[in-house]
Write a protein that holds these residues in place. Structure first.
Motif, PDB file in Angstrom:
ATOM      1  N   GLY A 116       5.449  -0.595  -8.155  1.00 43.17           N
ATOM      2  CA  GLY A 116       4.982   1.204  -8.883  1.00 43.17           C
ATOM      3  C   GLY A 116       3.876   0.425  -8.967  1.00 43.17           C
ATOM      4  N   LEU A 117       3.213   2.028  -9.873  1.00 41.33           N
ATOM      5  CA  LEU A 117       2.015   1.325 -10.684  1.00 41.33           C
ATOM      6  C   LEU A 117       1.879   1.076 -12.198  1.00 41.33           C
TER       7      LEU A 117
ATOM      8  N   PHE B 179       7.671 -13.425  -3.148  1.00 40.27           N
ATOM      9  CA  PHE B 179       6.667 -13.658  -2.637  1.00 40.27           C
ATOM     10  C   PHE B 179       5.474 -12.756  -1.926  1.00 40.27           C
ATOM     11  N   ARG B 180       4.314 -12.298  -1.624  1.00 36.46           N
ATOM     12  CA  ARG B 180       3.841 -11.600  -2.256  1.00 36.46           C
ATOM     13  C   ARG B 180       2.651 -11.317  -1.049  1.00 36.46           C
TER      14      ARG B 180
ATOM     15  N   ALA C  80       0.258  -6.466  -4.859  1.00 33.65           N
ATOM     16  CA  ALA C  80       0.141  -7.144  -3.471  1.00 33.65           C
ATOM     17  C   ALA C  80       1.770  -6.180  -3.334  1.00 33.65           C
ATOM     18  N   VAL C  81       1.817  -6.596  -1.427  1.00 33.69           N
ATOM     19  CA  VAL C  81       3.682  -5.976  -1.237  1.00 33.69           C
ATOM     20  C   VAL C  81       4.808  -7.074  -1.759  1.00 33.69           C
TER      21      VAL C  81
ATOM     22  N   THR D 111       8.114  -3.864  -1.137  1.00 34.92           N
ATOM     23  CA  THR D 111       7.621  -3.222  -2.518  1.00 34.92           C
ATOM     24  C   THR D 111       6.591  -3.700  -2.594  1.00 34.92           C
ATOM     25  N   GLN D 112       5.595  -2.249  -3.007  1.00 36.02           N
ATOM     26  CA  GLN D 112       4.155  -2.059  -3.339  1.00 36.02           C
ATOM     27  C   GLN D 112       4.301  -2.222  -4.844  1.00 36.02           C
TER      28      GLN D 112
END
Length: 123
Positions: free
Chosen positions: A10-11, A37-38, A92-93, A117-118
């Motif tokens: 999320g943000l 990981f991202r 990142a994702v 997931t963002q």
């Protein structure tokens, strides 16, 4: 075969926290090494954290050490990433990954991946 589904992104504002979860389906989850990981826009996917099959061993990228904590619950087939003191550079994702028996820092060490997931951290 293992299917992985991440959630919890999320943000968040800089300095805030998020907790990512990765739910695994399939047999013998407790035998798998797990990693997070991202991948930031325009950058390669990078290692964040790993945990071995029993949870007795963890390892972190220097960039997240002391801020992120990886854990797993083999009874619930989940692995989590608690992220504190987030900065915009953490945007990142985020992907979880699984590998039979061992956990690695290398992308190539993992056989199964989630869709990601963002995570967006605003300044």
């Amino acid at each position: 075969q293992v299917q992985l589904v991440e959630s919890g992104g999320g943000l968040v504002q800089a300095g805030g926290s998020l907790r990512l979860s990765c739910a695994a389906s399939g047999r013998s989850f407790s035998n798998y090494g797990m990693g997070w990981f991202r991948q930031a826009p325009g950058k390669e996917r990078e290692f964040v954290a790993l945990i071995n099959w029993s949870g007795s061993r963890t390892y972190y990228a220097d960039s997240v050490k002391g801020r992120f904590t990886i854990s797993r619950d083999n009874a619930k087939n989940t692995v989590s990433l608690q992220m504190n003191s987030l900065t915009p550079e953490d945007t990142a994702v985020y992907y979880c990954a699984a590998n039979p028996l061992s956990a690695y820092t290398s992308i190539t060490g993992y056989e199964y991946w989630g869709q990601g997931t963002q995570v967006t951290v605003s300044s």
